[in-house]
Enzyme design. Sequence first.
Site, short mmCIF file in Angstrom:
data_model
loop_
_atom_site.label_atom_id
_atom_site.label_comp_id
_atom_site.label_asym_id
_atom_site.label_seq_id
_atom_site.Cartn_x
_atom_site.Cartn_y
_atom_site.Cartn_z
N ARG A 246 1.09 -1.13 -0.26
CA ARG A 246 0.32 0.05 -0.07
C ARG A 246 1.38 1.28 0.13
O ARG A 246 1.97 1.44 0.83
CB ARG A 246 -1.42 -0.36 1.37
CG ARG A 246 -2.32 -0.87 1.52
CD ARG A 246 -2.63 -0.96 0.65
NE ARG A 246 -4.03 -1.77 0.92
CZ ARG A 246 -4.45 -2.60 -0.21
NH1 ARG A 246 -3.08 -3.41 -1.32
NH2 ARG A 246 -5.14 -3.41 0.08
N GLU A 275 -3.61 7.21 -4.35
CA GLU A 275 -3.51 6.91 -5.86
C GLU A 275 -5.20 7.23 -7.25
O GLU A 275 -6.39 7.56 -5.92
CB GLU A 275 -3.62 5.22 -5.99
CG GLU A 275 -2.42 4.82 -5.69
CD GLU A 275 -2.20 2.90 -6.04
OE1 GLU A 275 -3.70 2.40 -6.59
OE2 GLU A 275 -1.63 2.23 -5.51
N HIS A 293 0.13 0.44 -10.28
CA HIS A 293 -0.60 -0.52 -9.74
C HIS A 293 -0.65 -1.95 -10.45
O HIS A 293 -1.87 -2.42 -10.76
CB HIS A 293 -2.22 0.33 -8.74
CG HIS A 293 -2.11 -0.59 -7.57
ND1 HIS A 293 -2.57 0.07 -6.52
CD2 HIS A 293 -2.11 -1.72 -7.62
CE1 HIS A 293 -3.65 -0.79 -5.44
NE2 HIS A 293 -2.49 -2.62 -5.62
#
Length: 327
Positions: A246, A275, A293
């Site tokens: 994360r 994000e 990601h």
Amino acid sequence: MPNDANARDLPRAYLCRRYPSTIEAALHERYRLAVNDDDTILPSDEIARRAAGAQTLFVSATERISGDVMRALAPTLRHIATLSVGYDHIDMDTARASGIRVLNTPDVLSGACAEVAMMLVLNACRRGYEADRMVRSGAWPGWAPTQLLGLGLEGRRLCIFGMGRIGRAIAARARGFGVEVHYHNRSRLPADQELGARYHATLEDALRHADILVIAAPGSPSLKGVLDADRIALLPPQAVVVNISRGDLVDDDALIAALQGGRVHAAGLDVFANEPRVDPRYRHLDNVFLSPHIGSATTQTREAMGWLLIRGLETLRAGGQPANLLC
């Protein structure tokens, strides 16, 4: 697709993000499915509005399913199925109190995430961004003995923070590059899972041995900002930092300062705080390799994740307890 008569007998569901086409087709066969067609990240109040009347809510890690959302969808909502391993985006306390069953997608994405971790390690160590830019820009003058000298992996200590399924998959792949595997976990693994990796009881001790640090710990509010300036200072000189967990586990100010000042040699990042609003300072650093990601982003993996949710929900409706049931 079911015909209109059969569709009326199907449970209602809402799909917050687009899933692979094969999974969406399977969902349409099993539910009266409403879909967020434009695939935008929906705010919580919009999820509550669009999913009104749904018994099952299909989400991903980008949606915040708060207690307010669940209360707004009560008493109809019975299941939340998230296309992710992590579930910190879901208010689990409210789900438990409300009797809402929550399912996730463990195991099936470990290999894909481990591959991306190694991609980040290799590109950070071997200056992948600079090399790619040199060739694409036409600025490459040809081979030279001292051009883009990077760090080799063999003999280095690779420390994994978070030795769960994904962490162990990373270790299995990293050993093939000749690294010495270290790790920190909440508890030590059995010997048959350690496979010779060296355990460190505290993160601080692990960091002192991390020529290459790979962050694979599960997302948790307690870990926010865990890699801060004080802990970065514990890393060996010229260490490499990789994060596939994360984004908010890393203090961006601290890492960027360490990259700018040379305290950290390079970084490979697949996840970011806030994000998709990536800290713009990362974009101007040559010693950072960035990816959007994509840890589980293979066709096979995303389809396997979708089927895990579908089969888990079917097991629940049949009165069973699926292995991916969180509550």
